[in-house]
Scaffold this active site. Structure first.
Site, PDB file in Angstrom:
ATOM      1  N   LYS A  13       0.824  -1.220   0.000  1.00 22.66           N
ATOM      2  CA  LYS A  13       0.000   0.000   0.000  1.00 22.66           C
ATOM      3  C   LYS A  13       0.856   1.267   0.000  1.00 22.66           C
ATOM      4  CE  LYS A  13      -1.061  -0.023   4.955  1.00 22.66           C
ATOM      5  NZ  LYS A  13       0.078  -0.910   5.276  1.00 22.66           N
ATOM      6  N   ARG A  88      -5.472   2.909  11.604  1.00 24.17           N
ATOM      7  CA  ARG A  88      -5.180   1.494  11.813  1.00 24.17           C
ATOM      8  C   ARG A  88      -6.092   0.904  12.877  1.00 24.17           C
ATOM      9  NH1 ARG A  88       0.549   1.766   9.980  1.00 24.17           N
ATOM     10  NH2 ARG A  88       1.289  -0.324   9.608  1.00 24.17           N
ATOM     11  N   ARG A 127      12.197  -7.418   1.899  1.00 23.67           N
ATOM     12  CA  ARG A 127      12.166  -5.963   1.845  1.00 23.67           C
ATOM     13  C   ARG A 127      13.434  -5.344   2.450  1.00 23.67           C
ATOM     14  NH1 ARG A 127       6.544  -2.899   3.047  1.00 23.67           N
ATOM     15  NH2 ARG A 127       7.156  -2.685   5.220  1.00 23.67           N
ATOM     16  N   ARG A 160      14.527  -3.689   7.996  1.00 26.07           N
ATOM     17  CA  ARG A 160      14.051  -2.935   9.164  1.00 26.07           C
ATOM     18  C   ARG A 160      13.692  -3.893  10.292  1.00 26.07           C
ATOM     19  NH1 ARG A 160       9.582   0.826   6.425  1.00 26.07           N
ATOM     20  NH2 ARG A 160       8.299  -0.473   7.726  1.00 26.07           N
ATOM     21  N   ARG A 171       2.826  -8.329  13.622  1.00 25.59           N
ATOM     22  CA  ARG A 171       2.145  -7.240  12.908  1.00 25.59           C
ATOM     23  C   ARG A 171       0.908  -7.769  12.179  1.00 25.59           C
ATOM     24  NH1 ARG A 171       6.269  -4.020   9.357  1.00 25.59           N
ATOM     25  NH2 ARG A 171       4.628  -2.470   9.321  1.00 25.59           N
TER      26      ARG A 171
HETATM   27  P1  AMP Z   1       4.245   1.335   8.530  1.00 22.71           P
HETATM   28  O1  AMP Z   1       5.450   1.997   7.991  1.00 22.71           O
HETATM   29  O2  AMP Z   1       2.957   2.008   8.115  1.00 22.71           O
HETATM   30  O3  AMP Z   1       4.204  -0.137   8.286  1.00 22.71           O
HETATM   31  O4  AMP Z   1       4.297   1.518  10.139  1.00 22.71           O
HETATM   32  C1  AMP Z   1       5.356   1.006  10.905  1.00 22.71           C
HETATM   33  C2  AMP Z   1       4.942   0.942  12.380  1.00 22.71           C
HETATM   34  O5  AMP Z   1       4.611   2.258  12.845  1.00 22.71           O
HETATM   35  C3  AMP Z   1       3.703   0.108  12.676  1.00 22.71           C
HETATM   36  O6  AMP Z   1       3.991  -1.270  12.806  1.00 22.71           O
HETATM   37  C4  AMP Z   1       3.252   0.735  13.988  1.00 22.71           C
HETATM   38  O7  AMP Z   1       4.048   0.296  15.074  1.00 22.71           O
HETATM   39  C5  AMP Z   1       3.532   2.212  13.768  1.00 22.71           C
HETATM   40  N1  AMP Z   1       2.363   2.900  13.164  1.00 22.71           N
HETATM   41  C6  AMP Z   1       2.293   3.463  11.930  1.00 22.71           C
HETATM   42  N2  AMP Z   1       1.082   4.006  11.718  1.00 22.71           N
HETATM   43  C7  AMP Z   1       0.355   3.763  12.843  1.00 22.71           C
HETATM   44  C8  AMP Z   1      -0.978   4.041  13.237  1.00 22.71           C
HETATM   45  N3  AMP Z   1      -1.849   4.662  12.412  1.00 22.71           N
HETATM   46  N4  AMP Z   1      -1.365   3.636  14.471  1.00 22.71           N
HETATM   47  C9  AMP Z   1      -0.516   3.019  15.321  1.00 22.71           C
HETATM   48  N5  AMP Z   1       0.738   2.698  15.006  1.00 22.71           N
HETATM   49  C10 AMP Z   1       1.186   3.058  13.779  1.00 22.71           C
END
Ligand code: AMP
Length: 216
Positions: A13, A88, A127, A160, A171
């Protein structure tokens, strides 16, 4: 135009969100990127967020909602935006809707990039992300020109912490428990559009572009 991207972590996404943002000339807003840049800068928000991110858990809504609402209030968001990784949880979606209602605005599309779990696990282990600029690559699907080096800035590419296998499993569980209910939430609002995210990246983008074009 206001667009939300939904989908499991690693569904692609983020890549699609960036392409949409470029095509429609609107900002791409990733709460994950905002947290990561805070971690890099060593802010208090970054230190707090890292505790959760490293375990594959969600950062608490109180912290997340505030940074998102501040970001969408900025001038460059006046013509819309594409949200990647927010909301989320149902409470996050409700807060966003309330904030938009006050402005007489609404979400136009919630695009769900649908990919089965086993596929996700495979994708995320391949990744790699740039330590310096955050650009992401995939060893199989989007390899950098030079192994281990970022095409955009020459920074070092790493796996990462939150893409490591046990974190990915966490996750996915968190996604099913807390984020997947948003599919129902946006279906009820009449804005959900699902696309098959297992297709090639450009084919997925073509589908999304058609959905957005058709309805506007
Ligand atoms: P992403 O890069 O979107 O996969 O986000 C990486 C991590 O950031 C996630 O696994 C969460 O720990 C945190 N995170 C990102 N966006 C949110 C959100 N909207 N609510 C809570 N945690 C978030």
């Amino acid at each position: 135009m206001k667009i939300i991207m939904l989908g499991a972590p690693g569904a692609g996404k983020g890549t699609q969100a960036k392409m949409i943002a470029e095509k429609f000339g609107i900002p791409h807003i990733s709460t994950g990127d905002i947290f990561r840049s805070n971690i890099k800068e060593g802010t208090q928000l970054g230190t707090e967020a890292k505790k959760y991110m490293d375990q594959g858990l969600l950062v608490p809504d109180e912290l997340t909602v505030k940074i998102l609402l501040d970001r969408v209030a900025k001038e460059d968001c006046a013509g819309g935006y594409v949200l990647d990784g927010f909301p989320r949880t149902i409470p996050q979606a409700e807060v966003l809707d309330e904030a938009l209602e006050k402005l007489n605005e609404k979400i136009d599309y919630a695009v769900n990039v649908d990919v089965p779990d086993d596929n996700i696990v495979k994708r995320m282990s391949g990744r790699r992300a740039c330590l310096k600029c955050g650009a992401t690559f995939h060893m199989e699907h989007i390899p950098p020109k030079q192994e281990g080096i970022c095409d955009s800035c020459g920074g070092e590419l790493v796996l990462r912490d939150d893409d490591k296998q046990e974190t990915v499993q966490n996750r996915l569980k968190v996604y099913h428990d807390q984020t997947q209910p948003l599919i129902d939430y946006y279906t009820k609002k009449g804005v959900l559009k699902s696309v098959d995210g297992t297709m090639e990246m450009k084919a997925v983008f073509q589908l999304i572009s058609e959905i957005i074009k058709e309805e506007k």
